[in-house]
Each structure stands twice: as structure tokens, then as C-alpha cells.
Write a protein that holds these residues in place. Sequence first.
Motif, PDB file in Angstrom:
ATOM      1  N   TYR A 264      10.262 -87.084  10.646  1.00 32.50           N
ATOM      2  CA  TYR A 264      10.683 -88.234  11.295  1.00 32.50           C
ATOM      3  C   TYR A 264      11.151 -88.054  12.886  1.00 32.50           C
ATOM      4  O   TYR A 264      10.639 -88.694  13.510  1.00 32.50           O
ATOM      5  CB  TYR A 264      11.696 -88.922  10.488  1.00 32.50           C
TER       6      TYR A 264
ATOM      7  N   TYR B  13       8.323 -89.742  14.770  1.00 29.47           N
ATOM      8  CA  TYR B  13       8.652 -91.076  14.844  1.00 29.47           C
ATOM      9  C   TYR B  13       9.937 -91.217  15.775  1.00 29.47           C
ATOM     10  O   TYR B  13      10.198 -92.132  16.202  1.00 29.47           O
ATOM     11  CB  TYR B  13       8.986 -91.786  13.618  1.00 29.47           C
ATOM     12  N   GLY B  14      10.594 -90.110  15.898  1.00 27.33           N
ATOM     13  CA  GLY B  14      12.058 -90.277  16.209  1.00 27.33           C
ATOM     14  C   GLY B  14      12.269 -89.999  17.837  1.00 27.33           C
ATOM     15  O   GLY B  14      13.449 -89.709  17.937  1.00 27.33           O
ATOM     16  N   ARG B  15      11.592 -90.306  18.474  1.00 24.16           N
ATOM     17  CA  ARG B  15      11.727 -90.022  20.249  1.00 24.16           C
ATOM     18  C   ARG B  15      12.297 -91.298  20.680  1.00 24.16           C
ATOM     19  O   ARG B  15      11.777 -91.967  21.471  1.00 24.16           O
ATOM     20  CB  ARG B  15      10.341 -89.947  20.793  1.00 24.16           C
ATOM     21  N   ASN B  16      13.434 -91.726  19.883  1.00 22.39           N
ATOM     22  CA  ASN B  16      13.913 -93.106  20.347  1.00 22.39           C
ATOM     23  C   ASN B  16      15.649 -93.020  20.018  1.00 22.39           C
ATOM     24  O   ASN B  16      16.036 -91.869  19.707  1.00 22.39           O
ATOM     25  CB  ASN B  16      13.465 -94.509  19.657  1.00 22.39           C
ATOM     26  N   ARG B  17      16.098 -94.175  20.276  1.00 23.52           N
ATOM     27  CA  ARG B  17      17.659 -94.002  20.011  1.00 23.52           C
ATOM     28  C   ARG B  17      18.095 -93.841  18.586  1.00 23.52           C
ATOM     29  O   ARG B  17      18.783 -93.091  18.405  1.00 23.52           O
ATOM     30  CB  ARG B  17      18.125 -95.668  20.347  1.00 23.52           C
ATOM     31  N   PHE B  18      17.389 -94.260  17.425  1.00 21.65           N
ATOM     32  CA  PHE B  18      17.547 -94.300  16.255  1.00 21.65           C
ATOM     33  C   PHE B  18      17.260 -92.671  15.721  1.00 21.65           C
ATOM     34  O   PHE B  18      17.978 -92.036  15.200  1.00 21.65           O
ATOM     35  CB  PHE B  18      16.585 -95.051  15.116  1.00 21.65           C
ATOM     36  N   GLY B  19      16.389 -92.081  16.713  1.00 18.33           N
ATOM     37  CA  GLY B  19      16.069 -90.748  16.350  1.00 18.33           C
ATOM     38  C   GLY B  19      17.089 -89.944  16.703  1.00 18.33           C
ATOM     39  O   GLY B  19      17.581 -89.025  15.799  1.00 18.33           O
ATOM     40  N   ASP B  20      17.618 -90.102  17.931  1.00 22.49           N
ATOM     41  CA  ASP B  20      18.913 -89.606  18.493  1.00 22.49           C
ATOM     42  C   ASP B  20      20.158 -89.606  17.417  1.00 22.49           C
ATOM     43  O   ASP B  20      20.691 -88.655  17.190  1.00 22.49           O
ATOM     44  CB  ASP B  20      19.248 -90.074  19.701  1.00 22.49           C
TER      45      ASP B  20
END
Lengths: 271, 358
Positions: free
Chosen positions: A82, A86-93
Amino acid sequence: MDQGATAFAILAAILVLVPLLAIFAYLVIKGIGSVNLAFLTQTPKPPGEAGGGMANAIVGTGLILAIASVFGVPLGIGSGIYLAEYGRNRFGDFIRFTADVLNGVPSIVIGIAVYSLIVVRQKHFSAFSGGVALGIMMIPTIARATEEMLLMVPNVVREAAYGLGIPKWRTTLSISLRTASAGVITGCMLAFARVAGETAPLLFTAFGNQFWNLKLNQPTAALSLQVFTYAISPYDEWHKQAWAGALILIVMIVGAVAAVRLTTRGSLKGA
Amino acid sequence: MSDSVKPMNSPEPLGQLPKPVTSMPSLAKVEAGHRAHTPSAVLAKIRTSHPRSSRVPDQIFGVIILLSAISVFAIVVLVVWELVSKSQLSLHQFGLKFFYGHDWDPVNGNFGAMPFIYGTLVSSLLALVLAVPLSVGVAVFITEMCPQSLRAIISFLVELLAAIPSVIYGLWAIFVLAPLLRVYVEPFLAKTLGWTGLFSGTPYGLGMLAAGIILAIMIVPIIASITREVLIAVPQNQREAVLALGATRWEMIRIGVLRNARIGIVGGIILGLGRALGETMAVTMVIGNTPQIAKSLFAPGYTMASVIANEFSEATGDLYLSALVEIGLALFLVTLVVNALARLLVWSITGGTARVRA
């Protein structure tokens, strides 16, 4: 001044390596004498009686680690996928930060949490709860290793797969993850080695057992627990057995780490 | 003929894959409809078994992966929830007094965690005092001075220190380190530094000093490996620039390397502190497990983690259990803050230099 600093750096290196060598030397010298067939095949004898062994603890450690791997490896690799794919975004951080938090939680605190989550509800100590506690500790290590390794797979490989019409899930599993597999396996083995010797989270989950047990819902012996119990006991015979148990434990762990080092040397950068 | 086919079969991203190149001679056959010569038989099978129009498997996979990522978050929430809910009793009973109370009296139901907090802080700080110079020294040795052939071996050995389980450190400390301290080190310290009051009283071997030393050995690999990474991240031309100004090697390391890397090194030190605060087994085995606040480092003490380890499974009564969980909660929060701080510092330096380089 220049020579003084050099001398200090060399001295520091020696001072750091001395305890390492001393620990290994003592483990071998004090442990090897008590490792024999009885030690590997028998259960513990009551205090004061000579003989007996840690067979049940060795098997118990294997059982707990198997549960931990079944629980921790898929979740760890899944969250790693993930984070990378998929996690190159705020939620991923946010998930990345959470994984780091979980990584930093003291093992004894994991023990308390699993005790109240599982042991209290099951109403007895069990191999299962011990496995879950260790599995939780494996997840962040595996997740971050999987993420790092997947990010090292060049993007052109993914694009090539998409260009051939392969769906994303198949690209991720059969192409990205397969390309990164050596690094992911390294991560899993390091996580395994890290939890194999853990004692604190097992104190009130697996609890320890002087007898054979292969049932998942019963208290189970573990090598690390047995070493702890024997080391703080007042009996000389038990002290010898503690050294032998520690030797077996360290051989298992260093064997795993060294095997990974040797098989993946050169093929991995940054691992 | 080939002019119309070529651009279609070798688009830019595919150019890096070896297979399409090898299949180039058979373009005519591809055009004739023979699917056997698509880039790879495996890929062809994958493609035919999953028509690209179907997005359902992709969505299912996405959900499974998302769920496993959420599970990490869920586990942390569950851990915090259990700690908070199970410590309510003690939180309400004692309030803030819990943290500065000196009495730990399970029989009369009176709980104050001060001796444990003191023990945790003193043993961890002692460990830092011992471990920081050594770790930085080792890291500097590995990155700046060591011959190339030794470099990999020494880094491997230092990493091996991190792989030794805590219980084995404890075992070694009980039977090797503690007698050594009792017979040689502690009498010597008492004679030379006894006037400070830090090294007085009976040299038991087991006690705060032993706990600090074993913790130091355990956190050296953490601090050393992060310091090494941070030192490597210092751009090479910084070193060359300082050397070009006529600096000696030590001046180069001090001005060109350590000064640039100091924030990252502090991050590594704090990360080591986080490990030391939560460390349980080795400390429990050597610290002596006596809830007291003593000035002398020879005296036995007790830490937050070890009181949980020793008393949790035999705690009778809800209040006793709740007090122990509250100690666990405090430990969790402290390590959380310490680790977050450390990561921020390490990121700020390694991320920063990486951006400068790129």
C-alpha cells in the motif's frame, strides 16, 4: 590532536566490539557443555535434579514464531505494498507515521495490550496470544522494508506491464513484488530475527510452561522465557541450562541473519 | 510495412525490456496474427486470462491492500485504547499524584510511580553518557578512517550487536558483567570518585550502574548506524573544501563532517534514548528491582518497564493491575514523543542533503 582523535575513534571501535566478542565467547564456552541430546529432547526437570532439557521450549518458540509469521508477514507485506504503490499521498504518510509509532512501542507495552485484548477474553495464557504479540512487532519492520524495496523497482517496469494490458493487481504481485522479492525476504527475516529472541511480550501472553504443549490455546514454553526464568533462579544447574538455551537461541538468530546476508549480498543496494 | 508497425511495437517505456527487442525480427508473424510471438509467453497468458476491461479484480486487490494498511493503524488504536481504558481506575484514584508519589505499596493499595520514573530516567541517561561518545567514535572510524577492507566487517559486527536478544544481554550481565563490576570496577570507582556521592555504598555488582552499562551496549548499534548514515549523507565536497583550506584530518571531520551532521546525530541519540527507555529484560535482570531513589549508582533501583515485567502477571486486585497499565501508558507516551522527535531530526538532515544533491 589529530592523532588523539584517531586513537579515540579506534579505541571506540575496540570498546564496542569487545562486549560483542565477550558475549559470543561466553555463550559458546558456558553453553556448549550443556547442549547434548537430553537437552534437545527432554522437558525441564524440577530444581535440584540434574539433567532435563528445553525441548518443549524449542518447539514452543517455533510454534509461537509460526503464528507470528502467519499473522505478521501478510499484513506487513500488504501494508508495504500500500505504502509503495498506493500511498503516495496524505493518507499514506499517515500510515507510514503510524507504522513508525508501532515500531517504537516498547515490547512490554505490546505485551500488556495483547494481554488485555486476548488473554483476558480467552481467560487463559496461550501460544496464540504470544504469536499475535510477536506478529504485531513484525508488521512495521516488514512494511517499511517492502515499501523501500518496491520503490527501488524502476517505474518503467510497471509502465511496461500496464502497456501490455496487465491489470494493476497482477502487475504489483507478479512483476513489482517479484522483482523486489529478495529485499522483501530480507525484511521478513530481519523482522523474524528481531522477534525470535523477544521475551517481554511473552511474559504475560505465552507465559511459559514446564511441560509439552502444542495446543494453541494453552500456555506455552519459549526459549527466551526459559532462559530468563533459569537465569534469575538460584540454582547452578539451571544457570548452566540458561547458557545452553541462550546459545541455541543466538545460533538460530545469527544463522538467520547471516543466511540472509550471504544469499542477498551484492544483489541488494541499501538493504 | 515495417514503418507502420515499428512505433506501435516499441514505445518508449518498453524499450528497456529485453524481450520486445528479441521479438523484433518476427514482426511479420505478429502482423499475421500469431500471438505466440508477443513479448513473453507468460505475459500473454496473463493478458488473455484477464481482459483489460475487467476492473473488478483490481478493485478487490486495492481494498485488500488498503485493509492491511488500515490494520497497522487499527493495531495502534487498539493498543492505545486498551492502555487508556484499563488504566482508568488508577487514573481516577490517584490523578497526577501517581507520577510524583514515592510509595509503591500494593498491600495497602497505595501506588506512586516516582521510583520507577527515576530509575528509567537515570539508567537511560547513564546509558547515553556512555554510549554516545563510543557510537560517534565508531561511526567516524567506519566512515572516515577505516581501511576499505575492514569497513564492511566492522559495520556488520556492530549491526550484529543489535541482533542479540535482550534476554541474552541480561544473562551475560548477571554472570559476567555484574561480578566484574563488583570485584574490580566499583571498588575502584568508590576509591577514586567516591567523594561525588555517586559511587558510594556497598558494591553489589547488580544495580543502577550495571543497568546503565548493559543499556549502553544495547543502544550503541542504533546510534552508531544512524550516525554512520548521516555522516555518509554529508556531501563529499564539504570534506574536500575543508581539506583544501589546509585542515588536518581531525579538523576536517570536526568542521566539515560532524558540524554538518550534528542534527542527524542528535536524532540518532534520541532514537537510542527511545530504545533505552522501553528496554525491559536486560535491565530487569541486573538493576536489582528495588523501588527506591538512591543517589549512589551502586544502589539497586527499578524501572517502569521492569516493574511491569515483574509484577503484572501476579498483580492481585484491579487497582494494582490498573496502576501497572498506567505505567505502561506513560511509557508508551514518552517513547512516542521521543521517537517522533528523533525521526523529525533524522529526516531533516538526510532528506535535506538528498535534496541538495539532486
